[in-house]
Design a protein around this motif. Structure first.
Motif, PDB file in Angstrom:
ATOM      1  N   THR A   2       0.845  -1.194   0.000  1.00 36.35           N
ATOM      2  CA  THR A   2       0.000   0.000   0.000  1.00 36.35           C
ATOM      3  C   THR A   2       0.879   1.243   0.000  1.00 36.35           C
ATOM      4  OG1 THR A   2      -1.853   1.085   1.125  1.00 36.35           O
ATOM      5  CG2 THR A   2      -0.196   0.081   2.522  1.00 36.35           C
ATOM      6  N   THR A   3       0.274   2.417   0.046  1.00 34.56           N
ATOM      7  CA  THR A   3       1.042   3.660   0.133  1.00 34.56           C
ATOM      8  C   THR A   3       1.281   4.012   1.597  1.00 34.56           C
ATOM      9  OG1 THR A   3      -0.927   5.054   0.158  1.00 34.56           O
ATOM     10  CG2 THR A   3       0.069   4.573  -2.010  1.00 34.56           C
ATOM     11  N   TYR A   4       2.311   4.799   1.817  1.00 34.26           N
ATOM     12  CA  TYR A   4       2.602   5.249   3.177  1.00 34.26           C
ATOM     13  C   TYR A   4       1.444   6.091   3.712  1.00 34.26           C
ATOM     14  CZ  TYR A   4       4.969   7.213   7.185  1.00 34.26           C
ATOM     15  OH  TYR A   4       5.293   7.589   8.473  1.00 34.26           O
ATOM     16  N   GLU A   5       0.784   6.823   2.841  1.00 37.97           N
ATOM     17  CA  GLU A   5      -0.350   7.658   3.253  1.00 37.97           C
ATOM     18  C   GLU A   5      -1.449   6.813   3.891  1.00 37.97           C
ATOM     19  OE1 GLU A   5      -2.955  11.293   1.446  1.00 37.97           O
ATOM     20  OE2 GLU A   5      -2.460   9.658   0.085  1.00 37.97           O
ATOM     21  N   GLU A   6      -1.751   5.660   3.295  1.00 35.08           N
ATOM     22  CA  GLU A   6      -2.796   4.799   3.849  1.00 35.08           C
ATOM     23  C   GLU A   6      -2.379   4.265   5.221  1.00 35.08           C
ATOM     24  OE1 GLU A   6      -4.962   0.561   2.929  1.00 35.08           O
ATOM     25  OE2 GLU A   6      -4.343   1.766   1.219  1.00 35.08           O
ATOM     26  N   PHE A   7      -1.136   3.844   5.321  1.00 34.47           N
ATOM     27  CA  PHE A   7      -0.633   3.377   6.615  1.00 34.47           C
ATOM     28  C   PHE A   7      -0.716   4.485   7.661  1.00 34.47           C
ATOM     29  CE2 PHE A   7       3.044   3.563   9.467  1.00 34.47           C
ATOM     30  CZ  PHE A   7       2.799   2.449  10.256  1.00 34.47           C
ATOM     31  N   ALA A   8      -0.216   5.664   7.323  1.00 35.00           N
ATOM     32  CA  ALA A   8      -0.180   6.777   8.275  1.00 35.00           C
ATOM     33  C   ALA A   8      -1.578   7.229   8.666  1.00 35.00           C
ATOM     34  CB  ALA A   8       0.618   7.933   7.688  1.00 35.00           C
ATOM     35  N   ALA A   9      -2.519   7.176   7.734  1.00 35.26           N
ATOM     36  CA  ALA A   9      -3.900   7.569   8.044  1.00 35.26           C
ATOM     37  C   ALA A   9      -4.504   6.624   9.082  1.00 35.26           C
ATOM     38  CB  ALA A   9      -4.743   7.577   6.780  1.00 35.26           C
ATOM     39  N   ASN A  10      -4.148   5.363   9.021  1.00 35.37           N
ATOM     40  CA  ASN A  10      -4.684   4.391   9.984  1.00 35.37           C
ATOM     41  C   ASN A  10      -4.013   4.478  11.342  1.00 35.37           C
ATOM     42  OD1 ASN A  10      -6.531   3.313   8.184  1.00 35.37           O
ATOM     43  ND2 ASN A  10      -5.099   1.786   7.421  1.00 35.37           N
ATOM     44  N   THR A  11      -2.748   4.844  11.368  1.00 38.67           N
ATOM     45  CA  THR A  11      -1.999   4.844  12.628  1.00 38.67           C
ATOM     46  C   THR A  11      -1.732   6.237  13.189  1.00 38.67           C
ATOM     47  OG1 THR A  11       0.126   4.905  11.493  1.00 38.67           O
ATOM     48  CG2 THR A  11      -0.801   2.720  11.987  1.00 38.67           C
ATOM     49  N   GLY A  12      -1.787   7.259  12.338  1.00 38.72           N
ATOM     50  CA  GLY A  12      -1.436   8.608  12.778  1.00 38.72           C
ATOM     51  C   GLY A  12       0.062   8.811  12.888  1.00 38.72           C
TER      52      GLY A  12
ATOM     53  N   ASN B 117       4.052  10.616   1.165  1.00 38.69           N
ATOM     54  CA  ASN B 117       2.763   9.921   1.286  1.00 38.69           C
ATOM     55  C   ASN B 117       2.540   8.953   0.133  1.00 38.69           C
ATOM     56  OD1 ASN B 117       1.971  11.017   3.702  1.00 38.69           O
ATOM     57  ND2 ASN B 117       0.869  12.713   2.770  1.00 38.69           N
ATOM     58  N   ASN B 118       3.165   9.205  -1.016  1.00 38.82           N
ATOM     59  CA  ASN B 118       3.014   8.348  -2.185  1.00 38.82           C
ATOM     60  C   ASN B 118       4.149   7.331  -2.314  1.00 38.82           C
ATOM     61  OD1 ASN B 118       0.562   9.470  -3.103  1.00 38.82           O
ATOM     62  ND2 ASN B 118       1.680  11.228  -3.873  1.00 38.82           N
ATOM     63  N   ARG B 119       4.752   6.989  -1.204  1.00 42.49           N
ATOM     64  CA  ARG B 119       5.790   5.956  -1.175  1.00 42.49           C
ATOM     65  C   ARG B 119       5.114   4.608  -0.954  1.00 42.49           C
ATOM     66  NH1 ARG B 119      11.237   5.988  -2.568  1.00 42.49           N
ATOM     67  NH2 ARG B 119      12.182   4.165  -1.648  1.00 42.49           N
ATOM     68  N   MET B 120       5.507   3.603  -1.728  1.00 42.48           N
ATOM     69  CA  MET B 120       4.933   2.273  -1.585  1.00 42.48           C
ATOM     70  C   MET B 120       5.615   1.542  -0.430  1.00 42.48           C
ATOM     71  SD  MET B 120       2.577   2.284  -3.790  1.00 42.48           S
ATOM     72  CE  MET B 120       2.024   0.588  -3.710  1.00 42.48           C
ATOM     73  N   VAL B 121       4.805   0.917   0.427  1.00 42.85           N
ATOM     74  CA  VAL B 121       5.302   0.205   1.596  1.00 42.85           C
ATOM     75  C   VAL B 121       4.588  -1.140   1.730  1.00 42.85           C
ATOM     76  CG1 VAL B 121       5.917   2.294   2.896  1.00 42.85           C
ATOM     77  CG2 VAL B 121       3.632   1.312   3.142  1.00 42.85           C
ATOM     78  N   TRP B 122       5.252  -2.053   2.396  1.00 45.00           N
ATOM     79  CA  TRP B 122       4.644  -3.313   2.790  1.00 45.00           C
ATOM     80  C   TRP B 122       4.279  -3.194   4.260  1.00 45.00           C
ATOM     81  CZ3 TRP B 122       3.127  -7.287  -0.114  1.00 45.00           C
ATOM     82  CH2 TRP B 122       3.692  -7.467  -1.377  1.00 45.00           C
ATOM     83  N   ILE B 123       3.043  -3.555   4.598  1.00 48.42           N
ATOM     84  CA  ILE B 123       2.621  -3.650   5.992  1.00 48.42           C
ATOM     85  C   ILE B 123       2.506  -5.140   6.290  1.00 48.42           C
ATOM     86  CG2 ILE B 123       0.866  -3.105   7.705  1.00 48.42           C
ATOM     87  CD1 ILE B 123       0.077  -0.718   5.928  1.00 48.42           C
ATOM     88  N   VAL B 124       3.352  -5.602   7.194  1.00 46.04           N
ATOM     89  CA  VAL B 124       3.408  -7.026   7.516  1.00 46.04           C
ATOM     90  C   VAL B 124       2.907  -7.216   8.943  1.00 46.04           C
ATOM     91  CG1 VAL B 124       4.898  -9.051   7.667  1.00 46.04           C
ATOM     92  CG2 VAL B 124       5.425  -7.242   6.023  1.00 46.04           C
ATOM     93  N   THR B 125       1.914  -8.073   9.099  1.00 45.36           N
ATOM     94  CA  THR B 125       1.322  -8.358  10.402  1.00 45.36           C
ATOM     95  C   THR B 125       1.523  -9.837  10.710  1.00 45.36           C
ATOM     96  OG1 THR B 125      -0.354  -6.681   9.968  1.00 45.36           O
ATOM     97  CG2 THR B 125      -0.784  -8.183  11.791  1.00 45.36           C
TER      98      THR B 125
END
Length: 165
Positions: free
Chosen positions: A89-99, A107-115
């Motif tokens: 996803t994008t960093y923006e989506e991650f940051a919006a969920n976590t603050g 914000n337009n950087r692609m990241v992997w969120i691993v849970t």
């Protein structure tokens, strides 16, 4: 005669005062010239200068998928946990969920969120908390370089030990 002695005494006192003043001034001047600068300690939380080595991560959401790291590589880097989800996803989506916004990441950087979960004890350095079992980890990783942007650890109730005084 008395007047001559008084004039001589005034002359002697004035000469001595001038000599002491000149000698003290010379001594202070020599000390000032040869003195070493006072060393001061750096502030702990100094602002980061613009030309520092802080890495900036610009937008990369326009890159083709072939330039991003694969899910297999993400799983390999996160081998210590049982992965339940890996999301690109994008960093923006991650940051919006976590603050959790970082100014060095676009914000337009692609990241992997691993849970995932870690079975058994999970310890951290410097005396931080330890989970005795089933710690949930959420790790964010840059999708282009594989650099880690951080990790959150959640311990189930009654499984956290805090070693901080």
């Amino acid at each position: 005669m008395k007047q001559i002695c008084t004039i001589v005494n005034i002359f002697i006192i004035t000469s001595l005062s001038a000599f002491v003043f000149a000698d003290a001034t010379s001594l202070l001047l020599v000390q000032t010239v040869t003195a070493k600068p006072v060393q001061t300690k750096k502030q702990v939380n100094q602002p980061i200068p613009f030309n520092s080595k802080v890495r900036i991560y610009p937008a990369n959401n326009g890159l083709p998928a072939s330039r991003l790291i694969t899910i297999e590589r993400v799983i390999k880097k996160s081998s210590k946990m049982q992965i339940t989800e890996a999301k690109l996803t994008t960093y923006e989506e991650f940051a919006a969920n976590t603050g959790d916004y970082k100014s060095s990441i676009s914000n337009n950087r692609m990241v992997w969120i691993v849970t995932g979960y870690v079975q058994g004890e999970l310890s951290m350095s410097r005396g931080r908390s330890i989970c005795t079992d089933n710690a949930k980890l959420v790790e964010i990783m840059d999708a282009e370089t594989g650099d880690s942007f951080g990790r959150s650890i959640y311990c189930p109730p009654n499984n956290e030990i805090n070693f901080m005084p």
